[in-house]
Design an enzyme around this catalytic site. Structure first.
Site, PDB file in Angstrom:
ATOM      1  N   ASP A 178      42.719  43.331  52.949  1.00 19.51           N
ATOM      2  CA  ASP A 178      41.331  43.789  51.960  1.00 19.51           C
ATOM      3  C   ASP A 178      40.837  45.068  53.077  1.00 19.51           C
ATOM      4  O   ASP A 178      40.149  45.082  53.978  1.00 19.51           O
ATOM      5  CB  ASP A 178      40.055  42.785  51.770  1.00 19.51           C
ATOM      6  CG  ASP A 178      40.226  41.275  51.506  1.00 19.51           C
ATOM      7  OD1 ASP A 178      40.626  40.749  49.831  1.00 19.51           O
ATOM      8  OD2 ASP A 178      40.946  40.209  52.255  1.00 19.51           O
TER       9      ASP A 178
ATOM     10  N   ASP B 263      39.366  32.388  50.194  1.00 24.91           N
ATOM     11  CA  ASP B 263      39.972  32.355  51.348  1.00 24.91           C
ATOM     12  C   ASP B 263      40.178  33.826  51.554  1.00 24.91           C
ATOM     13  O   ASP B 263      40.613  33.755  52.864  1.00 24.91           O
ATOM     14  CB  ASP B 263      41.593  32.194  50.907  1.00 24.91           C
ATOM     15  CG  ASP B 263      41.430  32.663  49.525  1.00 24.91           C
ATOM     16  OD1 ASP B 263      41.066  33.132  48.639  1.00 24.91           O
ATOM     17  OD2 ASP B 263      42.932  32.389  48.916  1.00 24.91           O
ATOM     18  N   HIS B 264      39.129  34.646  51.169  1.00 25.76           N
ATOM     19  CA  HIS B 264      38.313  35.620  51.493  1.00 25.76           C
ATOM     20  C   HIS B 264      36.931  35.868  52.189  1.00 25.76           C
ATOM     21  O   HIS B 264      36.466  35.519  51.461  1.00 25.76           O
ATOM     22  CB  HIS B 264      38.621  37.146  50.269  1.00 25.76           C
ATOM     23  CG  HIS B 264      40.159  37.169  49.878  1.00 25.76           C
ATOM     24  ND1 HIS B 264      41.518  38.238  50.781  1.00 25.76           N
ATOM     25  CD2 HIS B 264      40.918  36.265  49.178  1.00 25.76           C
ATOM     26  CE1 HIS B 264      42.109  38.192  50.409  1.00 25.76           C
ATOM     27  NE2 HIS B 264      42.013  36.892  49.001  1.00 25.76           N
TER      28      HIS B 264
ATOM     29  N   GLU C 158      39.483  39.261  41.500  1.00 27.87           N
ATOM     30  CA  GLU C 158      39.779  37.665  41.073  1.00 27.87           C
ATOM     31  C   GLU C 158      38.583  36.778  41.140  1.00 27.87           C
ATOM     32  O   GLU C 158      38.450  35.629  41.493  1.00 27.87           O
ATOM     33  CB  GLU C 158      40.277  37.188  42.112  1.00 27.87           C
ATOM     34  CG  GLU C 158      42.023  35.733  42.395  1.00 27.87           C
ATOM     35  CD  GLU C 158      42.568  35.537  42.962  1.00 27.87           C
ATOM     36  OE1 GLU C 158      43.415  34.425  42.944  1.00 27.87           O
ATOM     37  OE2 GLU C 158      42.600  36.596  44.442  1.00 27.87           O
TER      38      GLU C 158
ATOM     39  N   ASN D  47      37.247  39.168  47.836  1.00 20.64           N
ATOM     40  CA  ASN D  47      37.615  38.733  46.626  1.00 20.64           C
ATOM     41  C   ASN D  47      36.999  37.401  46.495  1.00 20.64           C
ATOM     42  O   ASN D  47      37.392  36.818  47.646  1.00 20.64           O
ATOM     43  CB  ASN D  47      39.069  38.546  47.136  1.00 20.64           C
ATOM     44  CG  ASN D  47      40.401  37.966  46.033  1.00 20.64           C
ATOM     45  OD1 ASN D  47      39.742  36.771  45.527  1.00 20.64           O
ATOM     46  ND2 ASN D  47      41.265  38.760  46.383  1.00 20.64           N
TER      47      ASN D  47
ATOM     48  N   ASN E 105      46.194  43.145  49.120  1.00 19.63           N
ATOM     49  CA  ASN E 105      47.593  42.120  49.292  1.00 19.63           C
ATOM     50  C   ASN E 105      48.593  43.428  50.151  1.00 19.63           C
ATOM     51  O   ASN E 105      49.857  42.899  50.210  1.00 19.63           O
ATOM     52  CB  ASN E 105      47.885  41.911  48.418  1.00 19.63           C
ATOM     53  CG  ASN E 105      47.234  41.361  48.039  1.00 19.63           C
ATOM     54  OD1 ASN E 105      47.250  39.719  48.668  1.00 19.63           O
ATOM     55  ND2 ASN E 105      46.717  41.005  46.183  1.00 19.63           N
TER      56      ASN E 105
ATOM     57  N   ASP F 269      41.050  44.184  47.237  1.00 18.47           N
ATOM     58  CA  ASP F 269      42.163  43.121  48.146  1.00 18.47           C
ATOM     59  C   ASP F 269      43.760  43.775  47.543  1.00 18.47           C
ATOM     60  O   ASP F 269      44.122  44.508  46.616  1.00 18.47           O
ATOM     61  CB  ASP F 269      41.790  41.713  46.957  1.00 18.47           C
ATOM     62  CG  ASP F 269      43.149  40.649  47.748  1.00 18.47           C
ATOM     63  OD1 ASP F 269      43.944  41.713  48.188  1.00 18.47           O
ATOM     64  OD2 ASP F 269      43.088  39.924  47.356  1.00 18.47           O
TER      65      ASP F 269
END
Length: 256
Positions: free
Chosen positions: A217, A246-247, A34, A7, A148, A146
């Protein structure tokens, strides 16, 4: 063969990091989530110059997924292919060297009382139906992305803060279990059976600096492909420094 999910949280903001990462690691296939750009704004020419074929399903400002491959992408498919009206760009798939690679950006869900969480649960159901309609558990298939969802308690560094949220609760784990019951398995977990390996750290509250991460992930493969997996790792270093997503990228290696 190295397969990666990442991501990237805006390919525009992370373009140079992506190009440098591809140059350094040279994965065979990388699934990006994303993107936050429309297809025409993806840096296709620069990625192709590194030797990759590109398939994108982009969207302005939000969502967006892509598959990059060093070998030809065949039978590219976009979306869930059902009759639900949904303008979220969250799913793309292609065949790569005989493997059906599905790149998904699963909904976050907002908070437990929101319409976004209802949408998340429904999207999981739609994905399972998509798998049932189009694919077989007996074919080599890799569902990367991802998700989530933190599957296990030890996928959360500080469960007292994050357990019970849209990312980690019994209901969403059951929804994920129904997808897994298609005939998929988490091929990362066997290489890290004690957990404590994370893929996402919230920008808020300096999650990375505090070690407050989650593993959300995932790589889920059908059995005939899972038995070929020989390694799995998170490139934690890519989460370091100014301008990081952030991933972190999650890598899996399979035998040809």
């Amino acid at each position: 063969m190295k397969l990666v999910t990442w991501n990237i949280n805006s390919v525009r903001a992370r373009e140079q990091r992506l190009l440098e990462w591809l140059t350094k690691h040279q994965p065979d296939v990388i699934c990006l989530q994303e993107l936050k750009v429309t297809d025409d704004l993806f840096p296709r020419d620069k990625v192709e110059a590194l030797g990759y074929q590109v398939a994108t399903h982009g969207q302005k400002t939000y969502n967006g997924v892509a598959i990059l491959s060093r070998t030809p992408l065949e039978d590219v498919r976009i979306g869930l292919g059902d009759d639900v009206e949904d303008d979220h760009a969250r799913l793309i798939s292609a065949k790569v060297e005989g493997i059906r690679v599905i790149c998904g950006y699963f909904p976050n869900g907002g908070d437990m009382s929101s319409d976004k969480y209802v949408y998340k649960l429904r999207w999981f159901e739609r994905l399972r139906a998509h798998l049932d309609r189009n694919f077989s558990k007996d074919e080599p298939l890799a569902l990367l992305g991802d998700y989530n969802v933190a599957t296990f308690g030890d996928d959360i560094a500080r469960p007292e803060e994050l357990e019970g949220t849209v990312l980690a609760n019994p209901e969403i784990r059951e929804a994920l279990a129904r997808i897994r019951d298609f005939g998929l398995s988490d091929v990362f977990r066997p290489f890290h059976p004690r957990g404590g390996v994370y893929t996402w750290w919230d920008y808020r509250g300096m999650g990375f600096e505090r070690g407050n991460g989650m593993r959300i992930d995932h790589h889920y493969y059908t059995a005939c492909l899972a038995k070929r997996v020989i390694g799995a790792a998170v490139d934690r270093k890519e989460r370091e420094g100014k301008g990081a997503s952030d991933h972190a990228p999650v890598l899996v290696e399979i035998q040809h």
